[in-house]
Design an enzyme around this catalytic site. Structure first.
Site, PDB file in Angstrom:
ATOM      1  N   SER A   7      92.526  68.370  95.964  1.00 32.46           N
ATOM      2  CA  SER A   7      93.414  68.653  94.840  1.00 32.46           C
ATOM      3  C   SER A   7      93.034  67.717  93.703  1.00 32.46           C
ATOM      4  CB  SER A   7      94.882  68.472  95.242  1.00 32.46           C
ATOM      5  OG  SER A   7      95.106  67.197  95.794  1.00 32.46           O
ATOM      6  N   GLU A   9      94.205  65.847  89.730  1.00 37.14           N
ATOM      7  CA  GLU A   9      95.234  65.504  88.751  1.00 37.14           C
ATOM      8  C   GLU A   9      94.633  65.570  87.353  1.00 37.14           C
ATOM      9  OE1 GLU A   9      98.245  62.186  89.125  1.00 37.14           O
ATOM     10  OE2 GLU A   9      97.057  61.402  87.442  1.00 37.14           O
ATOM     11  N   THR A  40     100.301  65.454  84.797  1.00 39.50           N
ATOM     12  CA  THR A  40     101.153  64.285  84.622  1.00 39.50           C
ATOM     13  C   THR A  40     102.025  64.371  83.368  1.00 39.50           C
ATOM     14  OG1 THR A  40      99.638  63.011  83.230  1.00 39.50           O
ATOM     15  CG2 THR A  40      99.298  62.899  85.612  1.00 39.50           C
ATOM     16  N   TYR A  41     103.012  63.465  83.351  1.00 39.28           N
ATOM     17  CA  TYR A  41     103.734  63.106  82.133  1.00 39.28           C
ATOM     18  C   TYR A  41     103.050  61.888  81.540  1.00 39.28           C
ATOM     19  CZ  TYR A  41     108.271  65.579  82.315  1.00 39.28           C
ATOM     20  OH  TYR A  41     109.273  66.494  82.265  1.00 39.28           O
ATOM     21  N   ALA A  43     103.498  58.112  79.718  1.00 41.59           N
ATOM     22  CA  ALA A  43     104.455  57.027  79.948  1.00 41.59           C
ATOM     23  C   ALA A  43     105.721  57.294  79.154  1.00 41.59           C
ATOM     24  CB  ALA A  43     103.841  55.693  79.542  1.00 41.59           C
ATOM     25  N   ASP A 101     107.226  55.640  84.692  1.00 45.09           N
ATOM     26  CA  ASP A 101     107.054  54.321  84.091  1.00 45.09           C
ATOM     27  C   ASP A 101     107.945  54.172  82.864  1.00 45.09           C
ATOM     28  OD1 ASP A 101     105.062  53.633  85.941  1.00 45.09           O
ATOM     29  OD2 ASP A 101     103.519  54.605  84.719  1.00 45.09           O
ATOM     30  N   PHE A 210      93.433  49.264  84.875  1.00 46.42           N
ATOM     31  CA  PHE A 210      94.359  50.185  85.531  1.00 46.42           C
ATOM     32  C   PHE A 210      94.807  49.614  86.878  1.00 46.42           C
ATOM     33  CE2 PHE A 210      94.843  54.996  86.693  1.00 46.42           C
ATOM     34  CZ  PHE A 210      96.227  54.843  86.657  1.00 46.42           C
ATOM     35  N   HIS A 259      93.013  63.795  97.122  1.00 47.04           N
ATOM     36  CA  HIS A 259      93.539  64.078  95.787  1.00 47.04           C
ATOM     37  C   HIS A 259      92.766  63.239  94.774  1.00 47.04           C
ATOM     38  CE1 HIS A 259      96.529  65.448  92.897  1.00 47.04           C
ATOM     39  NE2 HIS A 259      96.687  64.205  92.476  1.00 47.04           N
ATOM     40  N   ARG A 265      87.893  64.019  83.209  1.00 47.35           N
ATOM     41  CA  ARG A 265      86.434  63.862  83.142  1.00 47.35           C
ATOM     42  C   ARG A 265      85.875  64.416  84.442  1.00 47.35           C
ATOM     43  NH1 ARG A 265      84.930  62.505  77.893  1.00 47.35           N
ATOM     44  NH2 ARG A 265      86.624  61.237  77.024  1.00 47.35           N
TER      45      ARG A 265
END
Length: 288
Positions: A7, A9, A40-41, A43, A101, A210, A259, A265
């Site tokens: 999967s 993201e 995703t959302y 932040a 977050d 990160f 995942h 990219r």
């Protein structure tokens, strides 16, 4: 050994150039037939509307089963459930439920006065709708806000008990980190699948920042290897080898699902999948 289920993201674009990058990513990776793709959302929920648009587009044009991220940040309970219902109306059947977050510039998460105070509350509310398969996050290494590793396990147990059916881990660099966490989860009575999250290292400097922000341990051997690779111009080759070896070690240890955090990219993720024996299924549909 059979090829694993995979999967991906993705994150919503904020510029026209980023939009082209996302659609190129989706087009390149869709033929690998992922079991789902999460979106995703930003932040603090800053890309809420964009997330909804990307979810709809990826599902409609690339044929991928989409798991939409949903967080508790800066929204009332009613607003958050309205977003969930809009996903359901668009045909989305999976949600990745997260606390989220804090907004940029804010030190720590603070619940909206009328919002969900934690991911567990959000999961319970989503489960009550009966509309979604709920996935959640998990931390195989110390979460920055967790007292210790056992707290990570205990919190995941609460999320599974609240109605989640599987978990996706934060990224890590050594398979043993995942295996230790998986064993602790089994000991705690967690039976739901725990999918390891893989971050192919597109930029070593960016990955280190990160990792430091989310509590992922950086092994000394990896630091040394990338320092040498940067000097010799071999970063991309090393990144492919490191990610492929990590995935292979996980598969040898009984993992069935992987995942990938693509960062929009696609090339490195695609190359790692190829190395694992995942063959693209070419379709002429929606190529225009």
């Amino acid at each position: 050994m059979p090829a694993p289920r995979i999967s991906f993201e993705f994150f919503p674009p904020k510029t026209l150039e980023a939009s082209f990058q996302l659609w190129e990513t989706a087009q390149m990776l869709a033929p690998l037939k992922p079991s789902f793709a999460s979106v995703t959302y930003g932040a603090g929920g800053t890309t809420r509307k964009l997330t909804h648009e990307v979810v709809n587009t990826i599902g409609a044009h690339y044929g991928m089963n989409v798991a939409a991220h949903l967080t508790c940040v800066e929204a009332t309970k009613a607003e958050t459930l309205d977003i969930a219902n809009a996903y359901a109306e668009a045909g989305v059947t999976e949600i990745v439920a997260l606390r989220g977050d804090a907004p940029k510039g804010v030190e720590k998460f603070t619940a909206h006065p009328d919002g969900f105070a934690s991911s567990v509350e959000l999961i319970e509310a989503l489960a009550d709708t009966g509309k979604f398969k709920i996935r959640v996050g998990a931390y195989p290494e110390a979460h920055p806000e967790a007292a210790d590793m056992q707290a990570n396990v205990d919190w995941l147990k609460r999320k599974i008990d609240a109605g989640a059916s599987s978990a996706i881990t934060q990224f890590f660099f050594e398979a043993e980190s995942f295996f230790r966490f998986r064993d602790a989860c089994v000991k705690a009575g967690i039976e739901a699948p725990i999918i390891p999250g893989i971050l192919p290292i597109i930029s070593w400097d960016g990955t280190k920042r990160f990792a430091q922000s989310c509590g992922a341990h950086i092994p000394a051997w990896l630091e040394e290897a990338f320092t040498a690779a940067q000097r010799d111009g071999r970063e991309e080759l090393l990144a492919t080898v490191v990610a492929t070896e990590l995935c292979d070690n996980l598969l040898q240890g009984g993992v069935d699902d992987l995942h990938f955090y693509t960062l929009n990219r696609p090339t490195l993720t695609r190359d790692v999948c190829f190395a694992l024996g995942i063959v693209p299924e070419v379709s002429l549909q929606n190529v225009a």
